[in-house]
Design a protein around this motif. Sequence first.
Motif, PDB file in Angstrom:
ATOM      1  N   LEU A  40     -24.867  27.153   7.630  1.00  0.00           N
ATOM      2  CA  LEU A  40     -24.015  25.968   7.523  1.00  0.00           C
ATOM      3  C   LEU A  40     -24.838  24.760   7.104  1.00  0.00           C
ATOM      4  CD1 LEU A  40     -21.095  24.914   7.964  1.00  0.00           C
ATOM      5  CD2 LEU A  40     -21.856  24.176  10.221  1.00  0.00           C
ATOM      6  N   THR A  41     -24.692  24.380   5.846  1.00  0.00           N
ATOM      7  CA  THR A  41     -25.314  23.177   5.307  1.00  0.00           C
ATOM      8  C   THR A  41     -24.256  22.388   4.551  1.00  0.00           C
ATOM      9  OG1 THR A  41     -25.899  24.218   3.197  1.00  0.00           O
ATOM     10  CG2 THR A  41     -27.517  24.402   4.985  1.00  0.00           C
ATOM     11  N   TYR A  42     -24.540  21.113   4.314  1.00  0.00           N
ATOM     12  CA  TYR A  42     -23.618  20.306   3.514  1.00  0.00           C
ATOM     13  C   TYR A  42     -23.383  20.965   2.163  1.00  0.00           C
ATOM     14  CZ  TYR A  42     -24.254  16.321   6.708  1.00  0.00           C
ATOM     15  OH  TYR A  42     -24.272  15.483   7.797  1.00  0.00           O
ATOM     16  N   ARG A  43     -24.458  21.455   1.564  1.00  0.00           N
ATOM     17  CA  ARG A  43     -24.336  22.031   0.217  1.00  0.00           C
ATOM     18  C   ARG A  43     -23.492  23.311   0.230  1.00  0.00           C
ATOM     19  NH1 ARG A  43     -27.064  19.029  -3.084  1.00  0.00           N
ATOM     20  NH2 ARG A  43     -28.954  17.946  -2.388  1.00  0.00           N
ATOM     21  N   ALA A  44     -23.675  24.134   1.259  1.00  0.00           N
ATOM     22  CA  ALA A  44     -22.897  25.376   1.338  1.00  0.00           C
ATOM     23  C   ALA A  44     -21.410  25.068   1.505  1.00  0.00           C
ATOM     24  CB  ALA A  44     -23.396  26.228   2.503  1.00  0.00           C
ATOM     25  N   VAL A  45     -21.102  24.075   2.338  1.00  0.00           N
ATOM     26  CA  VAL A  45     -19.698  23.696   2.545  1.00  0.00           C
ATOM     27  C   VAL A  45     -19.120  23.104   1.267  1.00  0.00           C
ATOM     28  CG1 VAL A  45     -18.146  22.171   3.834  1.00  0.00           C
ATOM     29  CG2 VAL A  45     -19.974  23.396   5.029  1.00  0.00           C
ATOM     30  N   ALA A  46     -19.900  22.256   0.616  1.00  0.00           N
ATOM     31  CA  ALA A  46     -19.439  21.646  -0.629  1.00  0.00           C
ATOM     32  C   ALA A  46     -19.158  22.701  -1.690  1.00  0.00           C
ATOM     33  CB  ALA A  46     -20.488  20.653  -1.137  1.00  0.00           C
ATOM     34  N   GLU A  47     -20.055  23.663  -1.810  1.00  0.00           N
ATOM     35  CA  GLU A  47     -19.865  24.737  -2.799  1.00  0.00           C
ATOM     36  C   GLU A  47     -18.632  25.567  -2.462  1.00  0.00           C
ATOM     37  OE1 GLU A  47     -22.249  28.680  -4.404  1.00  0.00           O
ATOM     38  OE2 GLU A  47     -23.400  27.016  -3.539  1.00  0.00           O
ATOM     39  N   GLU A  48     -18.452  25.886  -1.174  1.00  0.00           N
ATOM     40  CA  GLU A  48     -17.304  26.682  -0.742  1.00  0.00           C
ATOM     41  C   GLU A  48     -15.991  25.950  -1.012  1.00  0.00           C
ATOM     42  OE1 GLU A  48     -15.180  29.849   0.855  1.00  0.00           O
ATOM     43  OE2 GLU A  48     -17.341  29.786   0.489  1.00  0.00           O
ATOM     44  N   ALA A  49     -16.001  24.627  -0.807  1.00  0.00           N
ATOM     45  CA  ALA A  49     -14.772  23.836  -0.967  1.00  0.00           C
ATOM     46  C   ALA A  49     -14.573  23.359  -2.402  1.00  0.00           C
ATOM     47  CB  ALA A  49     -14.811  22.631  -0.025  1.00  0.00           C
ATOM     48  N   GLY A  50     -15.603  23.493  -3.227  1.00  0.00           N
ATOM     49  CA  GLY A  50     -15.499  23.037  -4.606  1.00  0.00           C
ATOM     50  C   GLY A  50     -15.540  21.521  -4.747  1.00  0.00           C
ATOM     51  N   VAL A  51     -16.353  20.880  -3.888  1.00  0.00           N
ATOM     52  CA  VAL A  51     -16.477  19.417  -3.940  1.00  0.00           C
ATOM     53  C   VAL A  51     -17.953  19.060  -4.008  1.00  0.00           C
ATOM     54  CG1 VAL A  51     -14.335  19.074  -2.627  1.00  0.00           C
ATOM     55  CG2 VAL A  51     -16.525  19.179  -1.409  1.00  0.00           C
ATOM     56  N   THR A  52     -18.235  17.763  -4.035  1.00  0.00           N
ATOM     57  CA  THR A  52     -19.623  17.321  -4.092  1.00  0.00           C
ATOM     58  C   THR A  52     -20.249  17.295  -2.701  1.00  0.00           C
ATOM     59  OG1 THR A  52     -19.065  14.979  -3.819  1.00  0.00           O
ATOM     60  CG2 THR A  52     -19.101  15.851  -6.080  1.00  0.00           C
ATOM     61  N   HIS A  53     -21.552  17.440  -2.674  1.00  0.00           N
ATOM     62  CA  HIS A  53     -22.334  17.357  -1.442  1.00  0.00           C
ATOM     63  C   HIS A  53     -22.071  16.030  -0.736  1.00  0.00           C
ATOM     64  CE1 HIS A  53     -26.101  15.861   0.435  1.00  0.00           C
ATOM     65  NE2 HIS A  53     -26.185  17.074   0.943  1.00  0.00           N
ATOM     66  N   GLY A  54     -22.001  14.949  -1.533  1.00  0.00           N
ATOM     67  CA  GLY A  54     -21.794  13.617  -0.962  1.00  0.00           C
ATOM     68  C   GLY A  54     -20.468  13.466  -0.232  1.00  0.00           C
ATOM     69  N   LEU A  55     -19.459  14.184  -0.665  1.00  0.00           N
ATOM     70  CA  LEU A  55     -18.152  14.088  -0.015  1.00  0.00           C
ATOM     71  C   LEU A  55     -18.206  14.670   1.399  1.00  0.00           C
ATOM     72  CD1 LEU A  55     -15.216  13.194  -0.425  1.00  0.00           C
ATOM     73  CD2 LEU A  55     -14.703  15.520  -1.179  1.00  0.00           C
ATOM     74  N   VAL A  56     -18.944  15.749   1.573  1.00  0.00           N
ATOM     75  CA  VAL A  56     -19.081  16.343   2.903  1.00  0.00           C
ATOM     76  C   VAL A  56     -19.813  15.376   3.828  1.00  0.00           C
ATOM     77  CG1 VAL A  56     -19.891  18.346   4.206  1.00  0.00           C
ATOM     78  CG2 VAL A  56     -19.180  18.628   1.832  1.00  0.00           C
ATOM     79  N   VAL A  57     -20.886  14.766   3.329  1.00  0.00           N
ATOM     80  CA  VAL A  57     -21.624  13.769   4.111  1.00  0.00           C
ATOM     81  C   VAL A  57     -20.712  12.602   4.472  1.00  0.00           C
ATOM     82  CG1 VAL A  57     -23.577  12.166   4.095  1.00  0.00           C
ATOM     83  CG2 VAL A  57     -23.799  14.411   3.002  1.00  0.00           C
ATOM     84  N   HIS A  58     -19.907  12.161   3.524  1.00  0.00           N
ATOM     85  CA  HIS A  58     -18.997  11.025   3.747  1.00  0.00           C
ATOM     86  C   HIS A  58     -18.016  11.320   4.875  1.00  0.00           C
ATOM     87  CE1 HIS A  58     -16.018   7.904   3.020  1.00  0.00           C
ATOM     88  NE2 HIS A  58     -15.108   8.855   2.930  1.00  0.00           N
ATOM     89  N   HIS A  59     -17.479  12.514   4.920  1.00  0.00           N
ATOM     90  CA  HIS A  59     -16.460  12.848   5.917  1.00  0.00           C
ATOM     91  C   HIS A  59     -17.032  13.055   7.306  1.00  0.00           C
ATOM     92  CE1 HIS A  59     -12.607  13.153   3.878  1.00  0.00           C
ATOM     93  NE2 HIS A  59     -13.213  13.675   2.832  1.00  0.00           N
ATOM     94  N   PHE A  60     -18.257  13.593   7.412  1.00  0.00           N
ATOM     95  CA  PHE A  60     -18.754  14.004   8.725  1.00  0.00           C
ATOM     96  C   PHE A  60     -20.016  13.280   9.187  1.00  0.00           C
ATOM     97  CE2 PHE A  60     -16.300  17.498   6.937  1.00  0.00           C
ATOM     98  CZ  PHE A  60     -15.325  17.605   7.909  1.00  0.00           C
ATOM     99  N   GLY A  61     -20.854  12.854   8.271  1.00  0.00           N
ATOM    100  CA  GLY A  61     -22.007  12.056   8.666  1.00  0.00           C
ATOM    101  C   GLY A  61     -23.179  12.846   9.210  1.00  0.00           C
ATOM    102  N   SER A  62     -22.917  13.891   9.977  1.00  0.00           N
ATOM    103  CA  SER A  62     -24.003  14.715  10.504  1.00  0.00           C
ATOM    104  C   SER A  62     -23.541  16.161  10.598  1.00  0.00           C
ATOM    105  CB  SER A  62     -24.445  14.229  11.887  1.00  0.00           C
ATOM    106  OG  SER A  62     -23.483  14.572  12.870  1.00  0.00           O
ATOM    107  N   ARG A  63     -24.509  17.056  10.603  1.00  0.00           N
ATOM    108  CA  ARG A  63     -24.201  18.484  10.721  1.00  0.00           C
ATOM    109  C   ARG A  63     -23.569  18.782  12.079  1.00  0.00           C
ATOM    110  NH1 ARG A  63     -27.106  23.216  12.266  1.00  0.00           N
ATOM    111  NH2 ARG A  63     -26.585  25.042  10.986  1.00  0.00           N
ATOM    112  N   ASP A  64     -24.058  18.116  13.125  1.00  0.00           N
ATOM    113  CA  ASP A  64     -23.490  18.324  14.458  1.00  0.00           C
ATOM    114  C   ASP A  64     -22.020  17.927  14.504  1.00  0.00           C
ATOM    115  OD1 ASP A  64     -25.823  19.347  15.458  1.00  0.00           O
ATOM    116  OD2 ASP A  64     -26.468  17.500  16.423  1.00  0.00           O
ATOM    117  N   ALA A  65     -21.683  16.810  13.850  1.00  0.00           N
ATOM    118  CA  ALA A  65     -20.277  16.380  13.815  1.00  0.00           C
ATOM    119  C   ALA A  65     -19.428  17.400  13.062  1.00  0.00           C
ATOM    120  CB  ALA A  65     -20.162  15.008  13.156  1.00  0.00           C
TER     121      ALA A  65
END
Length: 201
Positions: A40-65
């Motif tokens: 589970l990384t920002y990049r893996a989630v972004a790739e799975e969802a078909g969005v940018t890495h930055g969007l995942v960071v924007h929504h959650f802020g941290s991996r723990d969140a």
Amino acid sequence: MTEPAGERGPRKRVKNYGAGREALLEAAVRVVARGGLRRLTYRAVAEEAGVTHGLVVHHFGSRDALIEEALAHAVRSSLSSSTLEPGTGKVADFSAGLADMVESGPELQAFQYELLLEARRRAELLPHLRGLYEEYFDATRRELSQMLARPVGRGLSRLVFAALEGLVLHQLVFGEREVTEEALAELRALLEGLAEGTDGV
């Protein structure tokens, strides 16, 4: 010319914020279900969802969140689809959708088991898991209390929930939906017997 385009981007993001967040949580669940929490990384989630890495960071802020919110999403999705707490007080309705839940959302179940096992290695996950699993335990206790027309203690409610969770795990791994249905029928027969015993008191 670039200024209007810049204005359109933020408006679109705000408009789709809720749907985008849900899609990211579902993507996180799939990533963990397939590869475990270490994947589970920002990049893996972004790739799975078909969005940018930055969007995942924007929504959650941290991996723990991200982990915490994905777990809450998985538990609440399971609660709503399993008929664990139909609220009718009828034994026949208890966990009527359990087998369907496993078939329609195996990633949600695998995700939760991955986190349960990971919590043995990472103690910081345990409070989140315990808090969210209390929702399962409380829902089971409320429904049993209504079915049996008496307050139900922790032991019985945890026993029943453990049986349900074991059935989910076995169906997830072995398939055999028909075995799940047979076991649920036996569990409901036992609960009917308890309810009738309560009525006779």
